[in-house]
Enzyme design. Structure first.
Site, short mmCIF file in Angstrom:
data_model
loop_
_atom_site.label_atom_id
_atom_site.label_comp_id
_atom_site.label_asym_id
_atom_site.label_seq_id
_atom_site.Cartn_x
_atom_site.Cartn_y
_atom_site.Cartn_z
N GLU A 194 -85.98 -3.52 5.13
CA GLU A 194 -86.61 -4.20 3.99
C GLU A 194 -87.96 -3.57 3.67
O GLU A 194 -88.31 -3.36 2.51
CB GLU A 194 -86.80 -5.70 4.32
N ARG A 244 -93.59 -10.39 0.41
CA ARG A 244 -93.04 -10.62 1.75
C ARG A 244 -93.62 -11.82 2.48
O ARG A 244 -93.17 -12.14 3.60
CB ARG A 244 -93.21 -9.35 2.59
C1 LIG Z 1 -87.01 -11.92 -1.51
C2 LIG Z 1 -86.47 -10.54 -1.74
C3 LIG Z 1 -85.11 -10.35 -1.84
C4 LIG Z 1 -84.59 -9.06 -2.07
N1 LIG Z 1 -83.25 -8.91 -2.17
C5 LIG Z 1 -82.74 -7.67 -2.41
C6 LIG Z 1 -81.33 -7.46 -2.53
O1 LIG Z 1 -80.53 -8.38 -2.44
N2 LIG Z 1 -80.88 -6.19 -2.75
C7 LIG Z 1 -81.74 -5.14 -2.89
O2 LIG Z 1 -81.28 -4.03 -3.11
N3 LIG Z 1 -83.06 -5.31 -2.79
C8 LIG Z 1 -83.59 -6.53 -2.55
N4 LIG Z 1 -84.94 -6.69 -2.42
C9 LIG Z 1 -85.82 -5.50 -2.53
C10 LIG Z 1 -86.44 -5.42 -3.94
O3 LIG Z 1 -85.42 -5.26 -4.91
C11 LIG Z 1 -87.42 -4.23 -4.02
O4 LIG Z 1 -86.72 -3.02 -3.79
C12 LIG Z 1 -88.53 -4.33 -3.02
O5 LIG Z 1 -89.06 -5.63 -2.99
C13 LIG Z 1 -89.63 -3.32 -3.39
O6 LIG Z 1 -90.39 -3.86 -4.44
P1 LIG Z 1 -90.86 -3.10 -5.74
O7 LIG Z 1 -89.80 -2.20 -6.25
O8 LIG Z 1 -91.50 -4.08 -6.68
O9 LIG Z 1 -92.10 -2.34 -5.25
P2 LIG Z 1 -92.60 -1.00 -4.55
O10 LIG Z 1 -91.53 -0.01 -4.29
O11 LIG Z 1 -93.42 -1.50 -3.41
O12 LIG Z 1 -93.55 -0.46 -5.67
C14 LIG Z 1 -94.70 -1.19 -6.10
C15 LIG Z 1 -94.75 -1.27 -7.60
O13 LIG Z 1 -94.92 0.06 -8.11
C16 LIG Z 1 -94.21 0.20 -9.31
N5 LIG Z 1 -93.17 1.24 -9.13
C17 LIG Z 1 -92.76 1.78 -7.94
N6 LIG Z 1 -91.83 2.71 -8.17
C18 LIG Z 1 -91.63 2.75 -9.50
C19 LIG Z 1 -90.80 3.49 -10.35
N7 LIG Z 1 -89.95 4.41 -9.88
N8 LIG Z 1 -90.87 3.28 -11.69
C20 LIG Z 1 -91.72 2.37 -12.20
N9 LIG Z 1 -92.55 1.60 -11.45
C21 LIG Z 1 -92.51 1.80 -10.13
C22 LIG Z 1 -93.61 -1.15 -9.65
O14 LIG Z 1 -94.52 -1.87 -10.45
C23 LIG Z 1 -93.50 -1.80 -8.29
O15 LIG Z 1 -93.47 -3.22 -8.34
C24 LIG Z 1 -85.48 -7.95 -2.19
C25 LIG Z 1 -86.85 -8.16 -2.09
C26 LIG Z 1 -87.36 -9.43 -1.86
C27 LIG Z 1 -88.85 -9.61 -1.74
#
Ligand SMILES: Cc1cc2nc3c(=O)[nH]c(=O)nc-3n(C[C@H](O)[C@H](O)[C@H](O)COP(=O)(O)OP(=O)(O)OC[C@H]3O[C@@H](n4cnc5c(N)ncnc54)[C@H](O)[C@@H]3O)c2cc1C
Length: 217
Positions: free
Chosen positions: A83, A186
């Site tokens: 995760e 988280r």
């Molecule tokens: C409660 C919970 C349940 C979840 N369940 C699932 C699930 O069932 N299946 C699953 O696959 N995942 C799941 N996830 C993971 C989730 O989909 C994200 O992959 C993970 O939380 C990373 O978050 P993020 O992509 O916002 O941020 P990060 O990767 O931490 O990036 C931070 C921020 O930077 C920006 N950013 C980063 N990369 C890019 C990009 N390439 N383009 C544009 N902006 C970008 C965005 O604003 C992003 O919010 C879950 C997460 C949580 C918290």
């Protein structure tokens, strides 16, 4: 016998980035941030906290990226690390199940579950049925892994039988802006209990060490 870990996941802050001239993280952010206004001459002993609060209030989050934190997580599960590494704006190094022998079998159990409760009925060869507990299943799993290793399977091959709960260690470095994002997601009620517990403890620790940046979380 497999060692079952309950509420054992922990963090250790390895580094918080500060300035070379003894500036604390807030002062470093202030020093960098005041480049924008060419106002470094206004820096005094109390100005960093005011400046960082102002930057946060105005939503200039990129300035918070000038400081970062490195954290080691111990006795968390492979599910936890899976995760964590979904957060892309960070650097990671984690224990390799390809190269590390996991015969010292340690597994994370949910905090509200009883490792010894005989819950699941298994069909044995010959038609016999037995009820096994989480502990017993992990003991069998451990025997299987060790057996494969003794049969000269490399860790990278024997790992195919490891459970998601197997203990892992991981080190992450991220800037404060990304840490804010990680904490928001988280420590929320929707987060999985394991990462939520460990991140909540880390957040409390960080708040005690770095004021302002994480106060609203
Ligand atoms: C409660 C919970 C349940 C979840 N369940 C699932 C699930 O069932 N299946 C699953 O696959 N995942 C799941 N996830 C993971 C989730 O989909 C994200 O992959 C993970 O939380 C990373 O978050 P993020 O992509 O916002 O941020 P990060 O990767 O931490 O990036 C931070 C921020 O930077 C920006 N950013 C980063 N990369 C890019 C990009 N390439 N383009 C544009 N902006 C970008 C965005 O604003 C992003 O919010 C879950 C997460 C949580 C918290």
């Amino acid at each position: 016998m497999a060692k079952i870990l309950k509420d054992q996941g922990s963090h250790r802050i390895l580094a918080i980035m500060a300035g070379l001239n003894g500036e604390n993280p807030l002062q470093l952010i202030e020093l960098a941030g005041k480049t924008a206004y060419q106002s470094r001459e206004k820096i005094d002993n109390e100005s960093a906290a005011r400046f960082v609060q102002m930057i946060k209030n105005r939503g200039h989050k990129s300035v918070l990226e000038h400081s970062s934190m490195t954290v080691e997580f111990n006795d968390v599960s492979r599910g936890f690390t899976h995760e964590l590494v979904r957060h892309r704006l960070a650097a990671y190094t984690q224990e390799s199940t390809r190269y590390v022998d996991e015969s010292d079998f340690r597994v994370v159990i949910p905090p509200d579950k009883d490792k010894d409760e005989k819950l699941v009925e298994l069909d044995l060869v010959g038609g016999e049925k037995i009820k096994v507990s989480f502990q017993e299943w992990m003991d069998l799993n451990e025997q299987m892994y060790r057996g494969l290793r003794q049969a000269k399977w490399k860790p990278e091959d024997a790992r195919q039988v490891l459970p998601t709960g197997i203990k892992a260690q991981i080190v992450i470095t991220a800037n404060f802006r990304e840490w804010r994002h990680v904490f928001k997601l988280r420590t929320a009620p929707a987060a999985h209990w394991e990462i939520r517990r460990v991140m909540t403890n880390l957040l409390k620790d960080v708040k005690g060490r770095v004021p302002i940046i994480f106060d609203d979380l």
